[in-house]
Design a protein around this motif. Structure first.
Motif, PDB file in Angstrom:
ATOM      1  N   UNK A  60       0.809  -1.203   0.000  1.00  0.00           N
ATOM      2  CA  UNK A  60       0.000   0.000   0.000  1.00  0.00           C
ATOM      3  C   UNK A  60       0.846   1.258   0.000  1.00  0.00           C
ATOM      4  N   UNK A  61       0.364   2.281  -0.695  1.00  0.00           N
ATOM      5  CA  UNK A  61       0.980   3.596  -0.690  1.00  0.00           C
ATOM      6  C   UNK A  61       0.081   4.523   0.135  1.00  0.00           C
ATOM      7  N   UNK A  62       0.667   5.215   1.084  1.00  0.00           N
ATOM      8  CA  UNK A  62      -0.103   6.091   1.960  1.00  0.00           C
ATOM      9  C   UNK A  62      -0.568   7.325   1.176  1.00  0.00           C
ATOM     10  N   UNK A  63      -1.862   7.658   1.187  1.00  0.00           N
ATOM     11  CA  UNK A  63      -2.320   8.875   0.510  1.00  0.00           C
ATOM     12  C   UNK A  63      -1.611  10.116   1.057  1.00  0.00           C
ATOM     13  N   UNK A  64      -1.334  11.060   0.175  1.00  0.00           N
ATOM     14  CA  UNK A  64      -0.618  12.266   0.588  1.00  0.00           C
ATOM     15  C   UNK A  64      -1.369  12.986   1.702  1.00  0.00           C
ATOM     16  N   UNK A  65      -2.685  13.113   1.567  1.00  0.00           N
ATOM     17  CA  UNK A  65      -3.454  13.844   2.576  1.00  0.00           C
ATOM     18  C   UNK A  65      -3.412  13.154   3.936  1.00  0.00           C
ATOM     19  N   UNK A  66      -3.403  11.824   3.958  1.00  0.00           N
ATOM     20  CA  UNK A  66      -3.315  11.101   5.227  1.00  0.00           C
ATOM     21  C   UNK A  66      -1.951  11.312   5.870  1.00  0.00           C
ATOM     22  N   UNK A  67      -0.904  11.202   5.068  1.00  0.00           N
ATOM     23  CA  UNK A  67       0.452  11.403   5.586  1.00  0.00           C
ATOM     24  C   UNK A  67       0.604  12.809   6.166  1.00  0.00           C
ATOM     25  N   UNK A  68       0.081  13.801   5.460  1.00  0.00           N
ATOM     26  CA  UNK A  68       0.160  15.174   5.947  1.00  0.00           C
ATOM     27  C   UNK A  68      -0.618  15.341   7.245  1.00  0.00           C
ATOM     28  N   UNK A  69      -1.798  14.721   7.338  1.00  0.00           N
ATOM     29  CA  UNK A  69      -2.600  14.851   8.556  1.00  0.00           C
ATOM     30  C   UNK A  69      -1.875  14.250   9.758  1.00  0.00           C
ATOM     31  N   UNK A  70      -1.103  13.207   9.531  1.00  0.00           N
ATOM     32  CA  UNK A  70      -0.332  12.612  10.619  1.00  0.00           C
ATOM     33  C   UNK A  70       0.787  13.555  11.074  1.00  0.00           C
ATOM     34  N   UNK A  71       1.407  14.255  10.127  1.00  0.00           N
ATOM     35  CA  UNK A  71       2.419  15.240  10.481  1.00  0.00           C
ATOM     36  C   UNK A  71       1.795  16.432  11.205  1.00  0.00           C
ATOM     37  N   UNK A  72       0.604  16.826  10.791  1.00  0.00           N
ATOM     38  CA  UNK A  72      -0.108  17.909  11.471  1.00  0.00           C
ATOM     39  C   UNK A  72      -0.303  17.559  12.950  1.00  0.00           C
ATOM     40  N   UNK A  73      -0.734  16.318  13.202  1.00  0.00           N
ATOM     41  CA  UNK A  73      -0.948  15.881  14.581  1.00  0.00           C
ATOM     42  C   UNK A  73       0.377  15.811  15.347  1.00  0.00           C
ATOM     43  N   UNK A  74       1.408  15.261  14.712  1.00  0.00           N
ATOM     44  CA  UNK A  74       2.715  15.153  15.377  1.00  0.00           C
ATOM     45  C   UNK A  74       3.274  16.522  15.729  1.00  0.00           C
ATOM     46  N   UNK A  75       3.125  17.476  14.808  1.00  0.00           N
ATOM     47  CA  UNK A  75       3.695  18.803  15.003  1.00  0.00           C
ATOM     48  C   UNK A  75       2.794  19.729  15.819  1.00  0.00           C
TER      49      UNK A  75
END
Length: 307
Positions: A225-240
């Motif tokens: 599986x390839x992680x959708x760009x929007x999902x990956x970004x949302x995870x960074x939003x939460x981390x940051x």
């Protein structure tokens, strides 16, 4: 690539002059004074050239190329950029095509280990199984022992599979690498592990909506599986700890810049969504894109040293 002002060197020199000054709470992150002190030893690699080096990690010989900018005197601390190429990319292609050598920084191009299907970085389904995080750490140790490096201004940029590996490095080495750039990133689950206790990290990312190699909305590549760009970004939003919704602006024809605000520790998260864009490094020869990723990455890196 057109000639560019060496942003990274200018900012590093300013940091040397300003060492010991306090920063405003609202200012970009500043490097610690100890990271910018002058080096006593002369450079052991020729300036203005790219040198191929090797080291052994876990019993395996690994290669990496080091470009030392012209005029590097071996005593003034230089920024360093790690450049990671994509799956099966010919050796030297990233160096030739994207223009990172014009930044004025020391640029290091590690080479992935070979597998039965080609060359790929840790976490991808086609990787060799080598510990590339350990390899990256060893490369940094080696280069920092040879050259005068500002250890608060070490950065990582990658294309495709290399971009996916940069995602992994943002979780694995945030204490060693100050900021991260991902271009058309092949982010697989193994290159996007949970890292809830990791420090916030500055990230700049570029991806085309018509990328037929690594789809913007995710999918399957090489039976993974390839992680959708929007999902990956949302995870960074939460981390940051950023504000959930980005500020959006059109910066060029078909290019939307999304910036998240309110992030912890003055880090930044920026995404360039390229409408109809393909699997390319924007601004590289033949890319056809209306944005210069290399210049934007260099500018982003200058603003985000390690605290």
């Amino acid at each position: 690539m057109r000639p560019r002002v060496p942003f990274l060197v200018v900012v590093s020199l300013v940091a040397v002059l300003m060492a010991g000054c306090s920063a405003s709470p609202a200012a970009p992150r500043e490097a610690s004074p100890t990271s910018t002190s002058a080096c006593a030893a002369a450079s052991s690699l020729p300036s203005g050239e790219t040198t191929r080096l090797s080291l052994t990690v876990a019993g395996e010989d690994r290669l990496f190329d080091v470009h030392v900018p012209a005029g590097h005197d071996g005593t003034t601390p230089s920024p360093l950029i790690l450049g990671f190429a994509g799956y099966r990319a010919p050796v030297g292609e990233l160096e030739r095509e994207v223009g990172l050598n014009d930044s004025g920084a020391v640029v290091v191009y590690p080479q992935p280990a070979s597998s039965a299907v080609g060359t790929g970085w840790q976490g991808a389904p086609y990787s060799s199984g080598a510990d590339d995080v350990a390899f990256t750490t060893a490369v940094l140790d080696d280069v920092e022992s040879r050259l005068c490096i500002d250890t608060a201004r070490v950065f990582a940029a990658g294309m495709s599979n290399g971009g996916g590996f940069v995602s992994l490095l943002s979780c694995a080495l945030p204490e060693r690498i100050a900021a991260f750039a991902v271009v058309s990133g092949a982010v697989y689950p193994a290159t996007n592990p949970p890292c809830p206790d990791a420090r916030p990290v500055p990230v700049i990312e570029f991806h085309g909506t018509a990328d037929d190699v690594i789809p913007y909305d995710g999918g399957t590549r090489h039976d993974a599986g390839v992680v959708p760009v929007t999902l990956w970004l949302s995870q960074l939003v939460a981390r940051n700890g950023c504000t959930p919704e980005p500020r959006s602006e059109t910066v060029s024809t078909g290019v939307e810049k999304q910036s998240w605000t309110g992030c912890r520790d003055h880090v930044a998260l920026v995404h360039y969504r390229i409408d109809g864009g393909g699997h390319v490094w924007p601004g590289a020869p033949g890319s056809g894109e209306h944005v210069d990723a290399t210049t934007l990455i260099e500018t982003f890196f200058t603003a985000h040293p390690l605290p």
